[in-house]
Structure formats: C-alpha cells, structure tokens
Write an enzyme that holds these catalytic residues in place. Structure first.
Site, PDB file in Angstrom:
ATOM      1  CB  CYS A 170     -13.751 -43.356 -26.663  1.00  0.00           C
ATOM      2  SG  CYS A 170     -13.363 -44.768 -25.612  1.00  0.00           S
ATOM      3  CD  GLU A 208     -13.163 -44.554 -18.260  1.00  0.00           C
ATOM      4  OE1 GLU A 208     -14.067 -45.078 -18.936  1.00  0.00           O
ATOM      5  OE2 GLU A 208     -12.397 -45.203 -17.540  1.00  0.00           O
ATOM      6  CE  LYS A 265     -28.009 -38.263 -18.243  1.00  0.00           C
ATOM      7  NZ  LYS A 265     -28.553 -38.901 -19.458  1.00  0.00           N
ATOM      8  CD  GLU A 284     -14.524 -38.195 -29.849  1.00  0.00           C
ATOM      9  OE1 GLU A 284     -15.199 -37.336 -29.264  1.00  0.00           O
ATOM     10  OE2 GLU A 284     -14.166 -39.260 -29.321  1.00  0.00           O
TER      11      GLU A 284
END
Ligand code: NAD
Ligand code: 6OD
Length: 488
Positions: free
Chosen positions: A293, A259, A185, A392
């Site tokens: 990231c 992750e 997906k 973040e």
C-alpha cells in the site's frame, strides 16, 4: 497443523476455522479452493465461514473476555505475547514458504519482511504494554483524576492479501496486549499463515477462546462487521471496502480503525543523491510485485535530472528477475491471483489508450507458461488526471512525470483522494521540512522509504484511512479509557 519442509517447499495446508482453541469446519460444510498464483495449482481447500460460524466465534470470544485473559497479571500476559513472537521465529522457514506459496512473493522477501516483522510485532507490543501509562491530574486540593485502561471487548480483525501475516499480527499483537479477545478474518486469497498463527497463539499459552478465526470472502467479513456483539473493527484493505464496512458498522456504532488504499507520490528533486534515489525507488516501485500500500507508484522528477533518472532507473529495473518465488535470484514474483492479474493488465491497456509510453515492461512476463507474472513497468507521458496516475493499480507499474517548480509538483502530489504516504528526495533540509508539512499524507519519508519504528503513528488521511496505529495509537484504539475522579 504442522507443515513439513522439503527444498524450500512445504506441504501446503488445508485451512479450517479456529474457534475456542480448535480447528473446525464450516457449519454449512462449504469450502473453496486456494490457488498457488505462481503455478495455478490448487494448494488445498479453505473453509468458507457463514453467519453461524461467525456467531459461534463471537460468542466464544465474548465469554473469554470475562475469563482468565482479562484478569491475567500484565507481566504474565506480556510473557505469552512475547512467546508468540518467539514461536513465529522458530517456525520461520515453514511460515515463509506458506506465505510465498499463497502470495507468489519471493521466499527471501517472506523471510526478511513478512515473518521477521510478524514476530517483531509481538515482541514490540509485549515490551510496550508493560510501559504504557495513562493520564492523571491533581486539581488543586479538590480532586485527583486518573484514567484507567480496559479492553474494548471483542474486536474483529479483517485483513488483505499483500502482507498477510505481517498485517494480521500488526493488529493481533496490540489487540491482545490491551486484553481484548478477537475474531480474525484473513484474506480468502492468502489463508495459510493465519491458520498456523492460531495454533502458535495456543502453543504460546493464549487461553482458548481469546483468538478465533473464521475464513471466507467478503460476506464472512460482513457477518463480523455487522455483528451486534462485536465492539470494534480493525480493517486493512481497499478504500471501497472500508466505506462498505463503515455502513455495516454504523447501526451498532463500532469503533473503527481503517488502513486503506494509496497512490503514493515519490518526489525527486535534482539535488538528491541519485544513486540512493534509484536503489530505493526500485524497492518502492517493485518490491512485493508493487503490492504494498505504501509503494510510490507516482514518481515526480525535477526536470534537470529527468532524463538521467529515467535512463538509470530503467536500466536497473530491467535487471530484476521475474519468476519462481522459490528461486533465490527472483526479485519479482507472481501477482496474488488471476483476478488481480487481470486488473493490473487492464491498467496496462488503459495506459496505452491514455497515450502513455512504456519505457520498460507493459506486458506479461515472457517464458513463464503458468502463473500470474507481469513485467516491471515504467510509464511516461501521462497526465496527472489520467487513470493510471490517479487510481491505485497495486502491481509492478509506476508512472514518471517531470516537474519544474515546487508549486507545480505540490499541486500534482495533493490532487488525489488518497493520502497514505509519500517519499521526498532532496538534500535541502529547509525544503524537506517545508514540503513535508504541505504533503497531504499520513506519512512522509525524507530521503528513504518504508523505514519503520513501531512507536510512530501509522495510517492515512483522506480516503486512505481513519485513525492511526502504532505504539500508543494502537493502545488507544484497542482500549477504552475510564476517567476516575476522587474528591479530596
Ligand atoms: P479488500 O478490501 O478487497 O479485502 C480486504 C479484506 O476485507 C479481505 O479479507 C476481504 O475478504 C474482506 N472484505 C471484503 N469485502 C468485505 C465486506 N463487505 N465486509 C467485510 N470484509 C470484507 O482488499 P484486498 O484486495 O485484499 O487488499 C488490497 C488493498 O489493501 C489495497 O487497496 C491496498 O492499498 C490496501 N492495503 C492498505 C494498507 C494500509 O496500511 N493502508 C496495507 C495493505 C493493503
Ligand atoms: O509497517 C506496517 O506497520 C504496515 N502496516 C505496513 C503496511 C503496508 C501495506 O501494504
């Protein structure tokens, strides 16, 4: 699913699911629009998968596990996986253009990073799979023990939007190499390159039913993660989504690889090579619009070079051209979506409220009427526990903080729930090794950033992930071991 290229533009594609070797629409007939973040124009429509579509994809993947794929000689499977990499390179210009249309990132970056690496993921694992072994032990004259690998089964691969093809192939290549079948997906925000990838796999000789794809939002992902007949989930995305997936996967005890997010420190000592620091820090701060990231968005600079660093860093960052992803001069493209753009802008407001100083940037890019462009932004004067330093942001926004001692900076560096990566700049090798062992992160780069060797363990600790991928780590995740004991 051919696309035609004009200028560096291609015709964007509508995105259907891919089940049992065929592009199909949703059982419920639902679609949603895919928007170009650089122009706000609609690129096309994307099928929105429901539970029925996921059920169908999983059923097909389960059946294919027992078919020719699982029984194929290793060298033959490896050749097919290598061919997928070759075909990605053959269609590089087209895939890069689709990636830039979907994400808003500069076209040169799509070519240089996303598509090249996507091909290399297949080339690397095609080689690696032919050399990886297992353990064996002789127990005196009593027995020999050896372990055999077998696929985990049907694996769900769920991915984010920042490096769409790179990250999908980072999972798909080893999953296939280990003999699994998959239901992928892609992110709802960036569905195009994965749609082409499905066709490429088929063209390379991957049998029907081995690679399946269902498009959609979080609900579609949830139908995969909670499915009774999915054996493992490899997920890359936000920490909070990882937590939700863990709950959904718990009743069926799926194997998980996560992750997740990061807020990575970039620690610069006064004895580092400042020119190298500046050029690499420009990349680790602003490449891909800061939507990586691994970006080092918390910069800590030793006080003797703090002012000089700020001056030189700001001077270079101001030169970065923001704008059209298809202009070869562009260094910073559009943020991926309006929703993400609003989130990044909200952090700029928060920085103001928290008393931060904008050395450069802090606003939408000027002169661009349409699209989600934010200027590279450098913020100083914030406390370590302020939201812009601790959360973040995932945009072209960094904070810079001075430090006086190793102890002080190590405390600041580790004072976070995240633990993905870190960069450490010093010419003192003893300090580099000492501090690398103290940094709570899955990866520490010394005097560099994002230098990859696909054999190495990749992943995060704390809230940045579960498990490691890369080389043998990927094989361990995507396979099960059966130990055989033969009595002598
Ligand atoms: P996200 O978590 O919102 O979405 C990722 C994927 O999960 C998408 O395909 C989404 O549709 C799907 N999803 C959402 N809710 C779900 C649910 N309940 N069940 C199953 N699937 C669900 O992440 P994003 O905004 O697309 O990506 C940005 C994030 O990804 C950042 O936090 C970034 O740090 C992280 N990221 C991490 C790495 C890494 O290697 N650690 C790499 C790239 C991105
Ligand atoms: O290089 C890789 O293998 C990888 N998974 C990179 C992830 C980058 C995150 O945005």
């Amino acid at each position: 699913m051919e696309t035609t290229e004009t200028r560096t533009e291609v015709q964007p594609i509508d995105c259907s699911h891919y089940i049992n070797g065929t592009y199909v629409t949703s059982n419920n007939g639902k679609n949603f629009e895919n928007v170009n973040p650089a122009t706000e124009e609609v690129l096309g429509v994307v099928a929105e998968g429901g539970k029925e579509d996921v059920d169908q994809a999983v059923r097909v993947a389960r059946k294919a596990l027992k078919g020719e794929w699982g029984n194929m000689p290793l060298r033959q499977r490896s050749a097919i996986i290598r061919k997928v990499g070759d075909l990605i390179l053959e269609r590089k210009d087209e895939l890069a253009a689709l990636e830039s249309l979907d994400t808003g990132k500069p076209i040169w970056l799509s070519k240089k990073v996303d598509i090249d690496r996507a091909a290399y993921n297949f080339h690397f694992f095609a080689d690696y799979m032919t050399s990886i072994g297992t353990e064996s032990y002789q127990q005196d004259d009593i027995a020999i023990h050896y372990a055999v690998r077998r696929p985990v089964g049907v694996v769900g691969l769920i991915n984010p939007w920042n490096l769409p093809l790179l990250l999908m192939t980072w999972k798909l290549a080893p999953a296939l190499a280990a003999g699994n079948t998959v239901v992928m997906k892609p992110s709802e925000v960036t569905p195009m390159t994965a749609t082409v990838l499905a066709q490429i796999c088929s063209d390379a000789g991957v049998p029907d039913g081995v690679v399946n794809m269902v498009h959609g939002f979080g609900e579609t992902g949830a139908a995969i993660t909670s499915h009774d007949d999915v054996d493992a989930i490899a997920f890359t995305g936000e920490t909070v989504t990882g937590s939700t997936i863990m709950k959904a996967a718990a009743p069926t005890l799926k194997k998980l690889s996560f992750e997740l997010g990061g807020k990575n420190p970039n620690i610069i000592f006064a004895d580092a090579d400042l020119d190298d620091v500046i050029e690499t820090t420009l990349k680790s701060s602003f490449i891909n619009q800061g939507e990586v990231c691994l970006c080092g968005s918390r910069i800590y600079v030793e006080r003797p070079i703090y002012d000089e660093f700020l001056e030189k860093f700001a001077e270079r960052a101001k030169e970065l051209k923001v704008g059209d992803p298809f202009d070869p001069e562009t260094k910073v493209g559009a943020l991926v979506s309006e929703e993400h753009y609003r989130k990044v802008l909200s952090y700029l407001d928060i920085a103001k409220e928290e008393g931060g100083n904008f050395l450069i940037g802090g606003k939408v890019a000027e002169g661009l009427d349409k699209g989600f462009f934010v200027e590279p932004t450098i913020i100083t004067g914030l406390e370590n526990d302020s939201r812009c330093v601790s959360e973040e942001i995932f945009g072209p926004v960094v904070t810079v903080t001075p430090f006086d001692t190793e102890e002080e900076v190590m405390h600041q560096v580790n004072d976070t729930h995240y633990g993905l990566s870190s960069s450490l700049w010093t010419s003192n090798i003893k300090r580099a090794t000492r501090l690398s062992a103290q940094i709570e992160a899955g990866m520490v780069w010394v005097n560099t950033w994002f230098l990859r060797d696909l054999r190495t363990p990749f992943g995060g600790m704390k809230h940045s992930g579960i498990g490691r991928e890369g080389g043998a780590h990927s094989f361990d995740f995507y396979s099960e071991l059966t130990n055989v004991t033969v009595k002598l």
